[in-house]
Write an enzyme that holds these catalytic residues in place. Structure first.
Site, PDB file in Angstrom:
ATOM      1  N   GLU A  94      -9.923  -1.392   5.210  1.00 28.41           N
ATOM      2  CA  GLU A  94      -8.383  -1.649   6.155  1.00 28.41           C
ATOM      3  C   GLU A  94      -8.959  -1.456   7.789  1.00 28.41           C
ATOM      4  O   GLU A  94      -8.335  -2.405   8.463  1.00 28.41           O
ATOM      5  CB  GLU A  94      -7.600  -0.823   5.708  1.00 28.41           C
ATOM      6  CG  GLU A  94      -6.138  -0.939   6.467  1.00 28.41           C
ATOM      7  CD  GLU A  94      -5.152   0.205   6.139  1.00 28.41           C
ATOM      8  OE1 GLU A  94      -5.501   1.060   5.339  1.00 28.41           O
ATOM      9  OE2 GLU A  94      -4.093   0.274   6.753  1.00 28.41           O
ATOM     10  N   TYR A 151       0.270   4.795   0.308  1.00 33.18           N
ATOM     11  CA  TYR A 151      -0.473   6.189   0.349  1.00 33.18           C
ATOM     12  C   TYR A 151       0.326   7.123   1.178  1.00 33.18           C
ATOM     13  O   TYR A 151       0.762   8.189   0.705  1.00 33.18           O
ATOM     14  CB  TYR A 151      -1.424   5.672   1.653  1.00 33.18           C
ATOM     15  CG  TYR A 151      -2.935   5.140   1.132  1.00 33.18           C
ATOM     16  CD1 TYR A 151      -3.014   4.348  -0.112  1.00 33.18           C
ATOM     17  CD2 TYR A 151      -3.975   5.235   1.916  1.00 33.18           C
ATOM     18  CE1 TYR A 151      -4.160   3.961  -0.484  1.00 33.18           C
ATOM     19  CE2 TYR A 151      -5.192   4.783   1.357  1.00 33.18           C
ATOM     20  CZ  TYR A 151      -5.266   4.080   0.110  1.00 33.18           C
ATOM     21  OH  TYR A 151      -6.446   3.546  -0.323  1.00 33.18           O
ATOM     22  N   SER A 152       0.982   6.824   2.265  1.00 37.64           N
ATOM     23  CA  SER A 152       1.793   7.888   3.054  1.00 37.64           C
ATOM     24  C   SER A 152       3.090   8.371   2.622  1.00 37.64           C
ATOM     25  O   SER A 152       3.809   7.602   1.740  1.00 37.64           O
ATOM     26  CB  SER A 152       2.010   7.224   4.574  1.00 37.64           C
ATOM     27  OG  SER A 152       1.029   6.797   5.115  1.00 37.64           O
ATOM     28  N   GLN A 178       0.803  -1.433   0.060  1.00 33.57           N
ATOM     29  CA  GLN A 178      -0.146   0.036  -0.056  1.00 33.57           C
ATOM     30  C   GLN A 178       1.126   1.433   0.028  1.00 33.57           C
ATOM     31  O   GLN A 178       1.444   1.697   1.021  1.00 33.57           O
ATOM     32  CB  GLN A 178      -0.904   0.002   1.390  1.00 33.57           C
ATOM     33  CG  GLN A 178      -1.852   1.137   1.480  1.00 33.57           C
ATOM     34  CD  GLN A 178      -2.582   1.108   2.655  1.00 33.57           C
ATOM     35  OE1 GLN A 178      -1.901   0.602   3.662  1.00 33.57           O
ATOM     36  NE2 GLN A 178      -3.924   1.964   2.865  1.00 33.57           N
TER      37      GLN A 178
HETATM   38  C1  LIG Z   1       3.545   0.062  11.718  1.00 32.84           C
HETATM   39  C2  LIG Z   1       3.145   1.096  10.686  1.00 32.84           C
HETATM   40  C3  LIG Z   1       2.771   0.602   9.534  1.00 32.84           C
HETATM   41  C4  LIG Z   1       2.266   1.411   8.222  1.00 32.84           C
HETATM   42  N1  LIG Z   1       2.168   0.753   6.978  1.00 32.84           N
HETATM   43  C5  LIG Z   1       1.643   1.732   6.131  1.00 32.84           C
HETATM   44  C6  LIG Z   1       1.486   1.274   4.610  1.00 32.84           C
HETATM   45  O1  LIG Z   1       1.415   0.166   4.406  1.00 32.84           O
HETATM   46  N2  LIG Z   1       1.335   2.196   3.702  1.00 32.84           N
HETATM   47  C7  LIG Z   1       1.079   3.375   3.861  1.00 32.84           C
HETATM   48  O2  LIG Z   1       0.766   4.187   3.047  1.00 32.84           O
HETATM   49  N3  LIG Z   1       1.251   3.969   5.148  1.00 32.84           N
HETATM   50  C8  LIG Z   1       1.553   3.288   6.095  1.00 32.84           C
HETATM   51  N4  LIG Z   1       1.787   3.403   7.569  1.00 32.84           N
HETATM   52  C9  LIG Z   1       1.565   5.057   7.731  1.00 32.84           C
HETATM   53  C10 LIG Z   1       0.462   5.442   8.556  1.00 32.84           C
HETATM   54  O3  LIG Z   1      -0.645   5.376   7.785  1.00 32.84           O
HETATM   55  C11 LIG Z   1       0.781   6.886   9.084  1.00 32.84           C
HETATM   56  O4  LIG Z   1       1.830   6.796  10.036  1.00 32.84           O
HETATM   57  C12 LIG Z   1      -0.165   7.531   9.859  1.00 32.84           C
HETATM   58  O5  LIG Z   1      -1.496   7.895   8.765  1.00 32.84           O
HETATM   59  C13 LIG Z   1      -0.074   8.931  10.548  1.00 32.84           C
HETATM   60  O6  LIG Z   1       0.842   9.666   9.636  1.00 32.84           O
HETATM   61  P1  LIG Z   1       2.107  10.608  10.259  1.00 32.84           P
HETATM   62  O7  LIG Z   1       3.084   9.313  10.707  1.00 32.84           O
HETATM   63  O8  LIG Z   1       2.704  11.155   8.994  1.00 32.84           O
HETATM   64  O9  LIG Z   1       1.811  11.187  11.303  1.00 32.84           O
HETATM   65  P2  LIG Z   1       1.447  12.750  11.225  1.00 32.84           P
HETATM   66  O10 LIG Z   1       0.165  12.768  10.337  1.00 32.84           O
HETATM   67  O11 LIG Z   1       2.222  13.664  11.355  1.00 32.84           O
HETATM   68  O12 LIG Z   1       0.798  12.771  12.979  1.00 32.84           O
HETATM   69  C14 LIG Z   1       1.607  13.082  14.124  1.00 32.84           C
HETATM   70  C15 LIG Z   1       0.667  13.337  15.203  1.00 32.84           C
HETATM   71  O13 LIG Z   1      -0.129  14.352  15.083  1.00 32.84           O
HETATM   72  C16 LIG Z   1      -1.536  13.914  15.331  1.00 32.84           C
HETATM   73  N5  LIG Z   1      -2.437  14.563  14.413  1.00 32.84           N
HETATM   74  C17 LIG Z   1      -2.199  15.034  12.818  1.00 32.84           C
HETATM   75  N6  LIG Z   1      -3.222  15.451  12.427  1.00 32.84           N
HETATM   76  C18 LIG Z   1      -4.101  15.722  13.400  1.00 32.84           C
HETATM   77  C19 LIG Z   1      -5.413  16.287  13.649  1.00 32.84           C
HETATM   78  N7  LIG Z   1      -6.140  16.821  12.339  1.00 32.84           N
HETATM   79  N8  LIG Z   1      -6.137  16.287  14.534  1.00 32.84           N
HETATM   80  C20 LIG Z   1      -5.582  15.789  15.912  1.00 32.84           C
HETATM   81  N9  LIG Z   1      -4.367  15.329  15.743  1.00 32.84           N
HETATM   82  C21 LIG Z   1      -3.751  15.132  14.543  1.00 32.84           C
HETATM   83  C22 LIG Z   1      -1.433  12.251  14.959  1.00 32.84           C
HETATM   84  O14 LIG Z   1      -2.669  11.688  15.520  1.00 32.84           O
HETATM   85  C23 LIG Z   1      -0.083  12.012  15.359  1.00 32.84           C
HETATM   86  O15 LIG Z   1      -0.290  11.954  16.937  1.00 32.84           O
HETATM   87  C24 LIG Z   1       2.132   2.578   8.747  1.00 32.84           C
HETATM   88  C25 LIG Z   1       2.444   3.325   9.947  1.00 32.84           C
HETATM   89  C26 LIG Z   1       3.108   2.298  11.047  1.00 32.84           C
HETATM   90  C27 LIG Z   1       3.166   2.704  12.229  1.00 32.84           C
END
Ligand SMILES: Cc1cc2nc3c(=O)[nH]c(=O)nc-3n(C[C@H](O)[C@H](O)[C@H](O)COP(=O)(O)OP(=O)(O)OC[C@H]3O[C@@H](n4cnc5c(N)ncnc54)[C@H](O)[C@@H]3O)c2cc1C
Length: 406
Positions: free
Chosen positions: A247, A131-132, A129
């Site tokens: 998911e 996405y991120s 996947q």
């Molecule tokens: C083990 C693991 C596997 C993963 N696998 C995949 C994968 O296969 N494919 C993929 O695409 N992604 C994957 N991810 C990524 C995951 O979807 C993102 O880490 C997640 O969406 C959070 O994004 P970020 O890490 O950029 O944190 P950020 O978005 O930068 O967030 C940082 C902090 O701010 C908070 N925050 C952000 N915006 C808001 C808001 N509007 N209101 C309140 N709080 C907020 C968040 O809750 C978090 O605590 C994986 C992540 C992990 C940990």
């Protein structure tokens, strides 16, 4: 309340139990009791067995190699497999079958369905996947992977991150910006990309657990055919949300079973370590028990809706938030029960970074320590807990939207 299933469901349950009894090795303890080469071999063979019996994608129509089962039958299959501690597929099937396959059934063209769905089942294509990105996690619509049309193909440049099992995959479903001038949500497309090309580079990331389960994926003039857009050009946001529903919401049948089995293992460990009579530990264990029971009823509510034709949507956030927050607490309790022993990882570590260790896993300090660390990730992947709360507030309860940044 004693929830029951209709009589036809129980008849089908017997059929699934008979299948498991016939196909599993004698004295089966659960896949968690296997490791190394034996585990790899079992998963490969078991996946083929499921495919042959049409249990690999039980809900897909038979024309694509699925089981064509009713919603209720799918629930029974998921429950019985979870109880037996057997995998529902291979290592990347959550991405290929649960996420992409179900999404293609909803949004794919007839050609895309006819081409990709059987290839997912035969393992010809193994998916991950994309996405991120470094600047697009919770704020996913900020994504910047650029896709530009050049004749009959898209040229992709940019980066994805946290791509789970990307090192095991050869295909990636990815969100790319196909119209940089449109408003953020409206210029995104959902693309199907073959990773076996020089323009794609996968770099593993080391996790807190010491494993490298996820990766960075770099696109440098990577290509994919023009027709590999799912659900219309610049409509990728809607497709992406469908997939996230699968998911987050798919596990309603299995979550209560997996977490109950894990709690039973913890109770056993508390007894073995002579700590089960400690009043504070007992209180915390009872709290966990009540949470798992609530998970069960929450799951049944979701499943009842599913059997009435409702596919997981924003309400999938409720279960996701519930199990992931619970899991942080129960694994902290496990660490406290192990005390100083828990600091030294001995025995077999968890085989999966997703939710609990597998059914039949040993009560080793390495297993619990690994699951304790992975549980932190559970409140981040598939959308962080804060984001799940926003979704529940805004899309399930209909509360006012949080202020957006300008
Ligand atoms: C083990 C693991 C596997 C993963 N696998 C995949 C994968 O296969 N494919 C993929 O695409 N992604 C994957 N991810 C990524 C995951 O979807 C993102 O880490 C997640 O969406 C959070 O994004 P970020 O890490 O950029 O944190 P950020 O978005 O930068 O967030 C940082 C902090 O701010 C908070 N925050 C952000 N915006 C808001 C808001 N509007 N209101 C309140 N709080 C907020 C968040 O809750 C978090 O605590 C994986 C992540 C992990 C940990």
């Amino acid at each position: 309340m004693q929830p029951t299933y209709p009589p036809e469901a129980e008849a089908y349950r017997e059929k699934v139990q008979a299948f498991l009894a016939e196909k599993l090795p004698p004295n089966w303890q659960g896949v968690g009791s296997l490791e190394g080469e034996v585990l790899q071999q079992f998963v490969t063979t078991w996946r083929a067995t499921l495919n042959e019996a049409r249990y690999l994608a039980p809900g897909w129509p038979a024309e694509y190699g699925g089981g064509g089962l009713s919603a209720l039958e799918q629930v029974i299959v998921a429950e019985e497999f979870a109880k037996a501690g057997v995998p529902t597929g291979g290592f990347n099937d959550a991405f290929g079958i649960q996420m992409l396959g179900n999404t293609l059934l909803q949004w794919g063209t007839d050609e895309q369905k006819a081409y990709y769905l059987p290839r997912i089942l035969s393992n010809a294509d193994i998916w991950c996947q994309g996405y991120s990105e470094p600047n697009a996690g919770s704020d996913l619509s900020n994504l910047g992977l650029k896709a530009e049309l050049d004749g009959d193909q898209w040229i992709l440049n940019g980066q994805k991150i946290w791509t789970s099992a990307g090192h095991l995959a050869d295909h990636i479903f990815t969100l790319a910006r196909t119209d940089p001038d449109a408003p953020r949500h409206k210029g995104i497309s959902f693309l199907l990309v073959d990773m076996r090309q020089p323009g794609i580079e996968v770099r593993p990331i080391k996790m807190i657990s010491g494993e490298s389960e996820f990766n960075e994926v770099f696109y440098t003039d990577a290509v994919c055919p023009k027709g590999n857009v799912v659900g219309e050009l610049n409509n990728g946001w809607a497709v992406a949300m469908t997939l996230l529903g699968y998911e987050r919401g798919e596990a309603a049948a299995t979550v209560p079973i997996r977490f109950r089995a894990e709690l039973d293992r913890l109770l056993l460990m508390a007894k073995e370590r002579g700590i089960a009579s400690d009043p504070l530990i007992r209180q915390r264990l009872a709290w966990c028990y009540s949470k798992v029971q609530m998970m069960r009823y929450l799951g049944m509510r979701t499943l009842t809706q599913f059997t009435k034709g409702h596919h997981p949507g924003p309400d999938g956030a409720i279960a996701k938030l519930y199990w992931s927050e619970y899991h942080k607490v129960v694994t902290e309790l496990a660490m406290d029960i192990m005390g100083m022993d828990g600091l030294v990882a001995t025995g077999r570590p968890p085989q999966t970074a997703f939710q609990t260790d597998d059914g039949g896993a040993p009560n080793s300090t390495a297993s619990w320590q690994g699951v304790f660390l992975n549980a932190r990730a559970g409140t981040i992947y598939a959308g962080s807990s804060q984001i799940q709360r926003n979704i529940i507030g805004e899309m399930v309860l209909g509360l006012p939207k949080e202020p957006k940044r300008s």
